[in-house]
Every structure is written in C-alpha cells, then in structure tokens.
Write a protein that holds these residues in place. Structure first.
Motif, short mmCIF file in Angstrom:
data_model
loop_
_atom_site.label_atom_id
_atom_site.label_comp_id
_atom_site.label_asym_id
_atom_site.label_seq_id
_atom_site.Cartn_x
_atom_site.Cartn_y
_atom_site.Cartn_z
N PRO A 87 -9.86 12.74 -3.19
CA PRO A 87 -10.34 13.11 -2.41
C PRO A 87 -11.98 13.64 -2.78
CG PRO A 87 -8.91 13.88 -2.14
CD PRO A 87 -8.36 13.18 -3.59
N HIS A 88 -11.98 15.12 -3.66
CA HIS A 88 -12.86 15.83 -3.87
C HIS A 88 -13.85 15.02 -4.86
CE1 HIS A 88 -10.13 18.17 -2.42
NE2 HIS A 88 -8.57 18.24 -3.67
N LEU A 89 -13.45 14.21 -4.95
CA LEU A 89 -14.65 13.54 -6.61
C LEU A 89 -15.75 12.97 -5.87
CD1 LEU A 89 -12.69 12.65 -9.36
CD2 LEU A 89 -14.49 14.37 -9.38
N ASN A 90 -17.40 12.66 -6.05
CA ASN A 90 -17.66 11.52 -5.61
C ASN A 90 -17.96 10.96 -5.78
OD1 ASN A 90 -20.43 10.99 -3.86
ND2 ASN A 90 -21.40 10.99 -6.05
N LYS A 91 -18.02 10.92 -7.68
CA LYS A 91 -18.02 9.38 -8.42
C LYS A 91 -17.40 9.58 -9.81
CE LYS A 91 -22.09 7.94 -8.97
NZ LYS A 91 -23.88 8.22 -9.33
N ILE A 92 -17.23 8.37 -10.47
CA ILE A 92 -16.21 8.81 -11.41
C ILE A 92 -16.95 7.88 -13.13
CG2 ILE A 92 -14.39 8.38 -12.32
CD1 ILE A 92 -12.70 8.17 -9.83
N ILE A 93 -17.49 8.45 -13.60
CA ILE A 93 -18.32 7.92 -14.60
C ILE A 93 -17.50 7.08 -15.92
CG2 ILE A 93 -20.95 8.16 -15.66
CD1 ILE A 93 -21.75 10.68 -13.64
N GLU A 94 -17.84 6.47 -16.42
CA GLU A 94 -17.16 5.84 -17.83
C GLU A 94 -17.55 5.87 -18.78
OE1 GLU A 94 -13.17 3.83 -16.96
OE2 GLU A 94 -15.25 2.89 -16.22
N TRP A 95 -17.72 7.14 -20.06
CA TRP A 95 -18.13 7.16 -21.17
C TRP A 95 -17.69 6.61 -22.11
CZ3 TRP A 95 -21.06 11.99 -20.52
CH2 TRP A 95 -22.04 12.29 -19.62
N ASN A 96 -18.54 5.74 -23.19
CA ASN A 96 -17.74 5.65 -24.31
C ASN A 96 -17.85 7.41 -25.17
OD1 ASN A 96 -16.71 4.56 -26.97
ND2 ASN A 96 -17.22 2.38 -27.07
N PRO A 97 -16.67 7.39 -25.19
CA PRO A 97 -16.77 8.81 -26.35
C PRO A 97 -17.55 8.26 -28.18
CG PRO A 97 -14.82 8.61 -25.55
CD PRO A 97 -15.30 7.55 -25.08
N LYS A 98 -17.11 7.51 -28.03
CA LYS A 98 -18.23 7.16 -29.39
C LYS A 98 -19.28 6.07 -29.26
CE LYS A 98 -14.13 6.26 -31.95
NZ LYS A 98 -12.74 4.87 -32.63
N ASN A 99 -20.11 6.38 -28.13
CA ASN A 99 -21.73 5.73 -27.94
C ASN A 99 -22.08 5.86 -26.71
OD1 ASN A 99 -23.33 4.44 -28.22
ND2 ASN A 99 -22.33 1.81 -27.09
N LEU A 100 -21.68 7.50 -26.73
CA LEU A 100 -22.62 8.27 -25.58
C LEU A 100 -24.19 7.57 -25.21
CD1 LEU A 100 -21.64 11.70 -26.84
CD2 LEU A 100 -20.45 9.66 -24.69
N PRO A 101 -24.30 8.22 -24.29
CA PRO A 101 -25.94 7.68 -23.24
C PRO A 101 -26.59 8.80 -23.65
CG PRO A 101 -23.67 8.82 -21.98
CD PRO A 101 -23.15 8.33 -22.90
N ASN A 102 -27.68 8.05 -23.87
CA ASN A 102 -28.84 9.03 -24.26
C ASN A 102 -29.39 10.34 -23.39
OD1 ASN A 102 -28.83 7.14 -26.79
ND2 ASN A 102 -30.10 6.31 -26.15
N SER A 103 -29.23 9.57 -22.48
CA SER A 103 -29.25 10.64 -20.67
C SER A 103 -28.99 10.58 -20.17
CB SER A 103 -30.82 10.83 -20.76
OG SER A 103 -31.74 9.46 -20.01
N ILE A 104 -29.10 11.27 -19.38
CA ILE A 104 -27.95 11.16 -18.38
C ILE A 104 -29.35 12.26 -17.31
CG2 ILE A 104 -25.62 12.09 -19.22
CD1 ILE A 104 -25.48 15.24 -18.43
#
Length: 351
Positions: A87-104
């Motif tokens: 209940p305390h989270l707005n959004k759960i974002i999934e990242w691949n630890p070996k292929n991280l996004p270039n920006s957030i």
C-alpha cells in the motif's frame, strides 16, 4: 568457530567500509540539505526475494514520514510480485541489473539500498538529494555522489536494521521493523484447492550448495511428522525435492517447486509452520508471522535470521560456520560440517 581466513576477510570488509566513509566525509556534499517534503522518491533495491522483503519496513517508514510523497521502487526483472499490493508504493519498476536503463525520470529523493555501484550512482546523479547505501562486500561499490552515507559499524546487525540505517541519515526512524508482504486473493483461493487443510512447508533447497541440509535428514524429518509436507522451491529445485520425497516412507508429501511467486507466498501464508534452510522462504514466513525454523551454517543469522516473534534459528557456532561461501571448501569428514551438525531430533525438539 570461525576460521582465521574468514576472520581476516570480515575485518577487511569493515576496514574498506571505514575507508570509503572517510573519503566520502572529506569530499562530501554536506552543504546540501534534503527537501523536507519530497513529492517523489525512488528506492533502488536490485537484489532478490529475501532482500526485497526486508526492505519493506524501510518503505513503510518512508511513507509514514512523507505521507504525501509518491514512492517508486526499482527491482530486478521478475521480482515485481514480491512487493505485490504494497500500500505504500506508487509504482514498481523492473530493471535488468545487467542491462540498466541509460536514464531515469527525475525524483526529489533517491535512496540506494543495493547496489551502490558507479553505474547506479551515475543514473541517480541528476536527482537533487541522494542517500545510501547498505553494508557491502570488500570490493562492492558503496555508493558514489551521495549527500548522506550510512556510518560504518564493526558489529553485524539484522539486514532490516541495515536498511533502516540508510534513511536514519535523514532523521527517519521507526518502531515498526517487522516485514510485511501480501498475497493475491484469487491466486490464494485457487492454490488452496490443491493443498491439505493443515500442512507443513519444507523449503529444503537453497541457491547455494553450502546452505543445504542432507536429503536423508529431510526425508527422515518428514516421516516423523504427523502433518503432510509441502515442498517449495524454484523450478530448478524440483528434482532436488523429488529426491527427498522418494526417500520418505509415508508418501504424503507434495512438490510445489516451480510455483509462481504469488502461489509460493500463498502456500507459506497458510502453512501450520515452515522449516527452511537459509534462503527466501524464511523471510516470506516471517512477513506472514508464521512459525518458522531456520537452519543456518555458512550464512550469518545475526544478519539474516527471519524477524518474527515465531522464529527459531538452529545454528552451531561451535563448529566451522559463517564462511559466507557458496560451496564448502572443506574436504573429507569436515565437508559441510556446519550443516551436518544439525540433527533431525534437534529440529523435532524445536517444533
């Protein structure tokens, strides 16, 4: 009894943590102050089931302190359901630890729990205020470009408290340190149709061979219990469970290894009690306040024991323990001596 090699490694780990903290102090960004009422917060925890569960008190403490803030969390791909319906989270974002996004996207506050790598730290550098990170290994990143860092300590502490130390750097404390997770009611109702009314959960297989108890012991323990046994685990652990079941005489065990995370949680939530090696199942049980017996050898119960009033830990520190190795390096009679020292009768006496 801890071997000399591991005592030295433990000391080195602490020394490197202190060195990192001293360097940060010299070049710190202490002149910056956090926004007192951030509208958006990003938590980064790129480890797995147990680590995510023990992060839940940190999440709830943040929401309690910043009730109007939207809190997002970045987790590894496939781990979203661990925090299902929190209940305390707005959004759960999934990242691949070996292929991280270039920006957030931009946030007002970034909280790095794991990992404090240079890449993660760089990704969050544009966020106005950044804090972190948890105790890490000798060569692991401990967070860069941070405005607040956790103070080193020589003593081991529960990972839950380790996480809470991160937000303590901005003055947030809490008395509610127990983890909490949630089940999907539809999934729970469906899986219960396949389960006995009362049962015991055995989580016999760990990701690391050094944490495993013998399959003969698991089979003997199952035969001495009155209730049917439900085995849980990953898909890869299905055959391991089948080896144990083949050795039992009562033949009342069922193998649910390979179930989805939501099914796994529902199975543990409805168990009479749980017996587990040092792995995620014990933290799932703790989050549902179940009676749980945890078998420790190579791991460190002072850090990883499940936090619940119904928790019992079996750990023999008089033998070679807490080596933190994935596989046992000893040979002959001493091979896996830490787990061999735990007997079936000892586990029965704790039930």
């Amino acid at each position: 009894m801890e071997r000399l090699r591991f005592k030295l490694l433990r000391k080195l780990r602490t020394v490197f943590w202190y060195l990192d903290y001293i360097i940060w102090k010299i070049f710190s960004f202490r002149k910056f102050k956090p926004q007192l009422k951030p509208k958006s917060i990003l938590i980064i925890e790129l480890k797995y089931i147990g680590d995510l569960i023990v992060s839940t008190p940190t999440i709830s403490a943040l929401k309690e302190h910043f009730p109007k803030a939207k809190i997002d969390i970045a987790v590894p791909v496939g781990m979203k359901d661990v925090l299902y319906n929190n209940p305390h989270l707005n959004k759960i974002i999934e990242w691949n630890p070996k292929n991280l996004p270039n920006s957030i996207p931009n946030y007002d506050l970034a909280i790095i729990l794991h990992p404090g790598s240079f890449k993660i730290s760089t990704l969050t550098k544009h966020i106005p205020f950044r804090i972190g990170s948890c105790r890490a290994g000798i060569l692991e990143g401990k967070g860069f470009f941070l405005h607040r860092k956790t103070k080193p300590t020589k003593k081991w502490k529960l990972k839950i408290l380790d996480n809470l130390d991160v937000i303590k750097t901005i003055g947030i404390t809490t008395k509610d340190i127990f983890p909490k997770i949630y089940t999907d009611p539809k999934v729970e109702k469906t899986i219960l149709n396949d389960l006995p009314k009362r049962y015991i959960v055995f989580h016999a297989a760990a990701n690391y061979p050094s944490h495993n108890w013998s399959i003969r012991n698991w089979a003997d323990l199952a035969d001495k219990l009155d209730l049917p046994v439900i085995f849980t685990g990953s898909k890869e652990q299905h055959n391991y469970n089948q080896e144990i079941i083949a050795l039992t005489t009562k033949k009342q065990s069922k193998n649910f290894a390979g179930s989805s995370l939501k099914e796994f949680f529902a199975i543990i939530k409805n168990a009479a009690y749980v017996i587990s090696v040092d792995t995620s199942a014990m933290h799932v049980a703790a989050a549902f306040n179940k009676k749980v017996i945890s078998l420790f050898g190579a791991g460190e119960p002072n850090v990883w024991k499940p936090l619940t009033k119904e928790s019992t830990v079996i750990f023999h520190n008089e033998v070679c323990t807490t080596c933190h190795q994935y596989t046992c390096s000893l040979k002959g009679k001493r091979f896996m001596e830490c787990m061999k020292s735990i007997t079936v009768d000892e586990v029965l006496s704790k039930i």
